[in-house]
Design a protein around this motif. Structure first.
Motif, PDB file in Angstrom:
ATOM      1  N   MET A   1       0.853  -1.187   0.000  1.00 61.72           N
ATOM      2  CA  MET A   1       0.000   0.000   0.000  1.00 61.72           C
ATOM      3  C   MET A   1       0.894   1.243   0.000  1.00 61.72           C
ATOM      4  N   ARG A  28       3.923  -7.996  11.603  1.00 58.04           N
ATOM      5  CA  ARG A  28       2.523  -7.909  11.197  1.00 58.04           C
ATOM      6  C   ARG A  28       1.623  -8.119  12.407  1.00 58.04           C
ATOM      7  N   ASP A  50       1.395  -0.942   5.868  1.00 56.47           N
ATOM      8  CA  ASP A  50       0.064  -1.302   5.360  1.00 56.47           C
ATOM      9  C   ASP A  50      -0.944  -1.244   6.491  1.00 56.47           C
ATOM     10  N   PRO A  72      -0.704   4.193   6.173  1.00 50.89           N
ATOM     11  CA  PRO A  72       0.610   3.821   5.628  1.00 50.89           C
ATOM     12  C   PRO A  72       1.573   4.999   5.534  1.00 50.89           C
TER      13      PRO A  72
END
Length: 220
Positions: A1, A28, A50, A72
């Protein structure tokens, strides 16, 4: 992104971005995960790649106040990493996110003087934005504050469609209430008033703005 315009990552050169990534590691998180907790002390920052997060705090009565929504390219947690003070907000993933975790961020800044200056400018911009929001709370009613937040989301995340500007809301109605400094009932009433005027259409975690300029007038 792609990073949002004006966010920290967009200000850096390719070489500076590479150095920042080399200084950290990719992580993540799932939607709903608490990434940073208000009151904790740590020296790491998150460079968001992202997804979106909310930065919030809780009043003594336990009410959540949403201070910002970041996307982002944003740098998260820099104040605590710089001055060593406890985290001033809790950061929560509004959707699945990924980012670079950089520990000992001060050492990175010491070896990248230009980045340190850019960061000071960004912090100044955030302080100005906080001042503007405080003025909004005193000058606008709930409908005006809701309209302001919807315009902000439309400008940052809006997608033009045949119906208008579609915004995939990362916030629940409770979170939107926390972001506008109002109760859930007041926000619900404000959204209904904006719908009745034909300015917006709402659905589950989405808003379609039919008349951006009309909505902007309510945000003044």
């Amino acid at each position: 992104m792609a990073p949002e315009p004006g966010e920290f990552l967009t200000l850096l050169t390719d070489e500076e971005v590479a150095s920042l990534k080399a200084a950290g590691r990719l992580r993540r998180w799932d939607r709903g995960t608490t990434i940073m907790t208000e009151g904790d002390t740590s020296d790491w920052v998150l460079v968001l790649l992202d997804g979106r997060v909310k930065c919030s705090s809780h009043t003594s009565a336990g009410t959540e106040v949403v201070l910002a929504v970041r996307g982002p390219g944003a740098l998260i947690g820099e104040l605590s990493a710089i001055d060593g003070s406890p985290r001033s907000t809790t950061v929560t993933a509004l959707e699945p996110i990924s980012g670079i975790v950089v520990r000992d961020f001060v050492s990175f800044l010491e070896s990248h003087g230009r980045v340190a200056v850019l960061l000071m400018r960004q912090i100044s911009a955030k302080l100005r934005d906080s001042d503007r929001k405080r003025i909004e709370y005193g000058a606008f009613d709930t409908t005006g504050r809701v309209a302001t937040r919807l315009i902000e989301l439309a400008e940052r995340y809006g997608e033009k469609t045949a119906e208008g500007v579609r915004v995939a809301l990362p916030l629940s109605q409770d979170e939107l209430a926390g972001w506008t400094g109002a109760s859930r009932e007041a926000v619900s009433k404000a959204l209904r008033a904006l719908r009745d005027r034909g300015l917006i259409e709402t659905g589950r975690r989405r808003v379609v703005i039919h008349d951006v300029e009309g909505l902007r007038k309510h945000a003044r």
